[in-house]
Design a protein around this motif. Sequence first.
Motif, PDB file in Angstrom:
ATOM      1  N   PHE A 117      85.547  50.970   6.629  1.00  0.00           N
ATOM      2  CA  PHE A 117      86.446  51.254   7.737  1.00  0.00           C
ATOM      3  C   PHE A 117      87.732  50.483   7.478  1.00  0.00           C
ATOM      4  O   PHE A 117      87.679  49.327   7.035  1.00  0.00           O
ATOM      5  CB  PHE A 117      85.857  50.780   9.075  1.00  0.00           C
ATOM      6  N   TRP A 169      92.110  62.416   7.422  1.00  0.00           N
ATOM      7  CA  TRP A 169      91.813  61.269   8.261  1.00  0.00           C
ATOM      8  C   TRP A 169      92.991  61.102   9.220  1.00  0.00           C
ATOM      9  O   TRP A 169      94.105  61.508   8.915  1.00  0.00           O
ATOM     10  CB  TRP A 169      91.698  59.998   7.416  1.00  0.00           C
ATOM     11  N   LYS A 215      90.857  56.702  10.450  1.00  0.00           N
ATOM     12  CA  LYS A 215      89.576  57.098  11.034  1.00  0.00           C
ATOM     13  C   LYS A 215      89.225  58.468  10.514  1.00  0.00           C
ATOM     14  O   LYS A 215      90.110  59.291  10.333  1.00  0.00           O
ATOM     15  CB  LYS A 215      89.679  57.127  12.556  1.00  0.00           C
ATOM     16  N   PRO A 216      87.988  58.782  10.255  1.00  0.00           N
ATOM     17  CA  PRO A 216      86.795  57.939  10.345  1.00  0.00           C
ATOM     18  C   PRO A 216      86.674  57.039   9.116  1.00  0.00           C
ATOM     19  O   PRO A 216      87.675  56.771   8.443  1.00  0.00           O
ATOM     20  CB  PRO A 216      85.670  58.971  10.397  1.00  0.00           C
ATOM     21  N   THR A 248      90.918  49.123   9.538  1.00  0.00           N
ATOM     22  CA  THR A 248      91.404  48.903  10.897  1.00  0.00           C
ATOM     23  C   THR A 248      92.412  47.760  10.893  1.00  0.00           C
ATOM     24  O   THR A 248      92.088  46.646  10.460  1.00  0.00           O
ATOM     25  CB  THR A 248      90.233  48.550  11.846  1.00  0.00           C
TER      26      THR A 248
END
Length: 110
Positions: free
Chosen positions: A82, A51, A63-64, A84
């Motif tokens: 996810f 990743w 990500k992803p 973030t």
Amino acid sequence: MKAAPLKLIDDTYHPCSVDEVTHVRLRMPCPISDRIIPVITKGDRENTPCWTWNGDTEKPTLKPSILTRTETSKGVIVCHSFVTNGVVEFLTDCTHDSAGKILDLLDIDQ
């Protein structure tokens, strides 16, 4: 710290600087809490099992998405999310109580 940089040496993970990182450890607020993910911080992840990680230990972005399936005595737990800016968005295909929720990553030391 929300993301701990690790370097894999001889099948053992060792704390390291972001410049030497091969993996990152996260703690998610869900049944499959501890994760060690292979990462890169530079270049293209195409044709790698890694990743991308932004290198931030307090507000990590990977990500992803991260998809984990774990067999337990009660059946298979699916966790799809996810990560973030230090926040985890659990997707609705998760089979645990955090499905559809947005929660902060846990501190590694907790």
